[in-house]
Design a protein around this motif. Structure first.
Motif, PDB file in Angstrom:
ATOM      1  N   ASP A  29      14.593  31.579  -4.450  1.00 12.67           N
ATOM      2  CA  ASP A  29      15.098  30.217  -4.578  1.00 12.67           C
ATOM      3  C   ASP A  29      13.987  29.296  -5.061  1.00 12.67           C
ATOM      4  O   ASP A  29      14.206  28.441  -5.915  1.00 12.67           O
ATOM      5  CB  ASP A  29      15.652  29.742  -3.232  1.00 12.67           C
TER       6      ASP A  29
ATOM      7  N   ASN B  23      12.386  24.513  -1.532  1.00 13.35           N
ATOM      8  CA  ASN B  23      13.186  25.729  -1.659  1.00 13.35           C
ATOM      9  C   ASN B  23      12.633  26.889  -0.847  1.00 13.35           C
ATOM     10  O   ASN B  23      13.355  27.837  -0.552  1.00 13.35           O
ATOM     11  CB  ASN B  23      13.351  26.126  -3.122  1.00 13.35           C
TER      12      ASN B  23
ATOM     13  N   TYR C  84      21.131  22.594   0.878  1.00 12.02           N
ATOM     14  CA  TYR C  84      21.027  24.013   0.563  1.00 12.02           C
ATOM     15  C   TYR C  84      22.405  24.652   0.624  1.00 12.02           C
ATOM     16  O   TYR C  84      23.275  24.188   1.339  1.00 12.02           O
ATOM     17  CB  TYR C  84      20.100  24.715   1.565  1.00 12.02           C
TER      18      TYR C  84
ATOM     19  N   GLY D 181      14.823  27.819  -8.602  1.00 15.17           N
ATOM     20  CA  GLY D 181      15.086  26.386  -8.436  1.00 15.17           C
ATOM     21  C   GLY D 181      13.998  25.544  -9.092  1.00 15.17           C
ATOM     22  O   GLY D 181      14.276  24.534  -9.734  1.00 15.17           O
TER      23      GLY D 181
END
Length: 187
Positions: free
Chosen positions: A88, A80, A47, A92
């Motif tokens: 995210d 995520n 991350y 993502g």
């Protein structure tokens, strides 16, 4: 929400009037779980603005069938949620789903026997989408574009390690071993 996404995606992948076998469904659930587990095990590098997700090697599995697109989408969404939360997870996952679709379409192409063309979509989609997302999180206003270029570059390089090196190697190992081909490729 993740299970609903998984069911919708699998329904779309299976096609109209077709169902996924319990073997394929189990295989997809295991790939999604493996993606999440790899992200969490390697959390310090999975991350952030500079990331190398070893789980991204799994993003080449659509070479073996479209059902892996949904599996990777679910895995990415869940992983995520541990990152920067819902934004995210959404962006993502979008990058992963788009990359999975193009990877599946390029699945038969080989360069010197390697699935190199199929390894490029995750690099490009994640560099652009996740790079923009990270620039939004960590910069803003006039700093967005320089941050986007930097984050796109760092995410793209991390993706290249995960996909172009580890992912291509994974595909090659699966293709060369009949017992693994039976696991990953048979209905």
């Amino acid at each position: 929400m993740g299970l609903v996404l998984f069911a919708v995606l699998l329904g779309g992948v299976a096609g109209r009037g077709r169902t996924l076998s319990s073997r394929r469904l189990t295989r997809c659930a295991m790939v999604a779980a493996a993606y999440v587990a790899l992200c969490l095990i390697f959390q310090p590098v999975s991350y952030g603005p500079v990331q190398v997700r070893l789980a991204e090697a799994l993003c080449l599995l659509p070479v073996f069938g479209p059902e892996y697109i949904a599996a990777l989408g679910l895995g990415c969404f869940l992983a995520n949620m541990f990152g920067y939360g819902i934004l995210d997870a959404v962006f993502g996952t979008l990058a992963t789903l788009l990359a999975g679709l193009v990877t599946w379409k390029l699945g038969g192409l080989r360069v010197r026997g390697l699935a190199l063309p199929a390894s490029l979509p995750p690099v490009v989609f994640n560099a652009v989408i996740v790079g923009a997302e990270l620039a939004y999180f960590f910069a803003g206003g006039s700093a967005f574009w320089p941050a986007f270029l930097w984050n796109g570059l760092t995410v793209g390089l991390g993706e290249a390690v995960g996909c172009c090196i580890a992912g291509v190697a994974l595909v090659q190992v699966i293709e060369r071993r009949p017992q693994l081909r039976r696991i990953f490729c048979k209905g």
